[in-house]
Design a protein around this motif. Sequence first.
Motif, PDB file in Angstrom:
ATOM      1  N   ASP A   1       0.663  -0.841  -0.583  1.00 44.97           N
ATOM      2  CA  ASP A   1      -0.065   0.230  -0.137  1.00 44.97           C
ATOM      3  C   ASP A   1       0.767   1.780   0.098  1.00 44.97           C
ATOM      4  N   VAL A   2       0.677   1.989  -0.028  1.00 47.34           N
ATOM      5  CA  VAL A   2       1.248   3.358   0.241  1.00 47.34           C
ATOM      6  C   VAL A   2       1.893   4.101   1.223  1.00 47.34           C
ATOM      7  N   TYR A   3       2.040   3.032   2.637  1.00 45.74           N
ATOM      8  CA  TYR A   3       2.912   3.335   3.076  1.00 45.74           C
ATOM      9  C   TYR A   3       3.742   1.951   3.389  1.00 45.74           C
ATOM     10  N   LYS A   4       3.544   0.694   2.996  1.00 45.04           N
ATOM     11  CA  LYS A   4       4.546  -0.321   3.887  1.00 45.04           C
ATOM     12  C   LYS A   4       3.925  -1.534   2.652  1.00 45.04           C
ATOM     13  N   ILE A   5       5.196  -2.223   2.799  1.00 43.45           N
ATOM     14  CA  ILE A   5       5.006  -3.951   2.058  1.00 43.45           C
ATOM     15  C   ILE A   5       4.392  -4.560   3.627  1.00 43.45           C
ATOM     16  N   GLU A   6       3.392  -5.516   3.440  1.00 42.97           N
ATOM     17  CA  GLU A   6       3.098  -6.144   4.700  1.00 42.97           C
ATOM     18  C   GLU A   6       2.989  -7.665   4.294  1.00 42.97           C
ATOM     19  N   TRP A   7       2.921  -8.533   5.607  1.00 43.90           N
ATOM     20  CA  TRP A   7       2.764  -9.731   5.197  1.00 43.90           C
ATOM     21  C   TRP A   7       1.509  -9.503   5.648  1.00 43.90           C
ATOM     22  N   VAL A   8       0.382 -10.447   5.044  1.00 43.21           N
ATOM     23  CA  VAL A   8      -1.252 -10.630   5.365  1.00 43.21           C
ATOM     24  C   VAL A   8      -1.473 -12.189   5.480  1.00 43.21           C
ATOM     25  N   GLY A   9      -0.449 -13.256   6.080  1.00 45.25           N
ATOM     26  CA  GLY A   9      -1.043 -14.680   5.184  1.00 45.25           C
ATOM     27  C   GLY A   9      -1.001 -15.210   6.473  1.00 45.25           C
ATOM     28  N   ASP A  10      -1.734 -16.449   6.820  1.00 43.52           N
ATOM     29  CA  ASP A  10      -1.072 -16.964   7.040  1.00 43.52           C
ATOM     30  C   ASP A  10      -0.906 -18.063   7.112  1.00 43.52           C
ATOM     31  N   PRO A  11       0.441 -18.335   8.242  1.00 42.45           N
ATOM     32  CA  PRO A  11      -0.622 -17.312  10.057  1.00 42.45           C
ATOM     33  C   PRO A  11      -0.045 -16.206   9.454  1.00 42.45           C
ATOM     34  N   LEU A  12      -0.869 -15.833  11.048  1.00 43.21           N
ATOM     35  CA  LEU A  12      -0.317 -14.539  11.105  1.00 43.21           C
ATOM     36  C   LEU A  12       0.808 -14.040  11.509  1.00 43.21           C
ATOM     37  N   ILE A  13       1.803 -13.213  10.782  1.00 42.74           N
ATOM     38  CA  ILE A  13       3.124 -12.981  11.680  1.00 42.74           C
ATOM     39  C   ILE A  13       2.884 -11.702  11.195  1.00 42.74           C
ATOM     40  N   GLU A  14       3.845 -10.775  12.357  1.00 44.17           N
ATOM     41  CA  GLU A  14       3.815  -9.331  12.042  1.00 44.17           C
ATOM     42  C   GLU A  14       4.662  -9.272  11.951  1.00 44.17           C
ATOM     43  N   PHE A  15       4.495  -8.431  10.375  1.00 43.54           N
ATOM     44  CA  PHE A  15       6.185  -8.463   9.476  1.00 43.54           C
ATOM     45  C   PHE A  15       5.659  -7.549   7.873  1.00 43.54           C
ATOM     46  N   SER A  16       6.153  -6.082   8.796  1.00 44.17           N
ATOM     47  CA  SER A  16       5.940  -4.998   7.751  1.00 44.17           C
ATOM     48  C   SER A  16       6.951  -4.133   7.305  1.00 44.17           C
TER      49      SER A  16
END
Length: 127
Positions: A12-27
């Motif tokens: 998105d305009v702010y970040k690249i972010e993991w949105v997969g499963d399992p949920l991992i907080e990584f952006s």
Amino acid sequence: MELARFGNWAVDVYKIEWVGDPLIEFSIAIPSIINTGTRKNGILYQWLIEIAADSRFRPEDIYGLNTAFFYALDIFKHEIDIPAYALMAETLKEQQEMLDSRKKRCDTPVVKFTDDQPNWFGKLYRH
């Protein structure tokens, strides 16, 4: 607003972010996608090396991040100063060597260094 999705990665305009499963907080914040660090092969892109060392992500997840990374570099090339000295080909070569090494170790978990994000690269990869 999501601009694109590559595998389990959203840009998105702010970040690249993991949105997969399992949920991992990584952006990765867009301004920091160009962070680099020195390795034996030259100055490489930090995030693409860090992700290869993180055993929570499968190789296909890492390749998805690579695509999202290239997409973001192109989309935001007028807003961020892409370093001319960073070696993309060497970054990808080093990343693949790390993935191959992980596979040879039968996916033995690799400890992730997380305490000091801006300076982790130099500490983790001294030579």
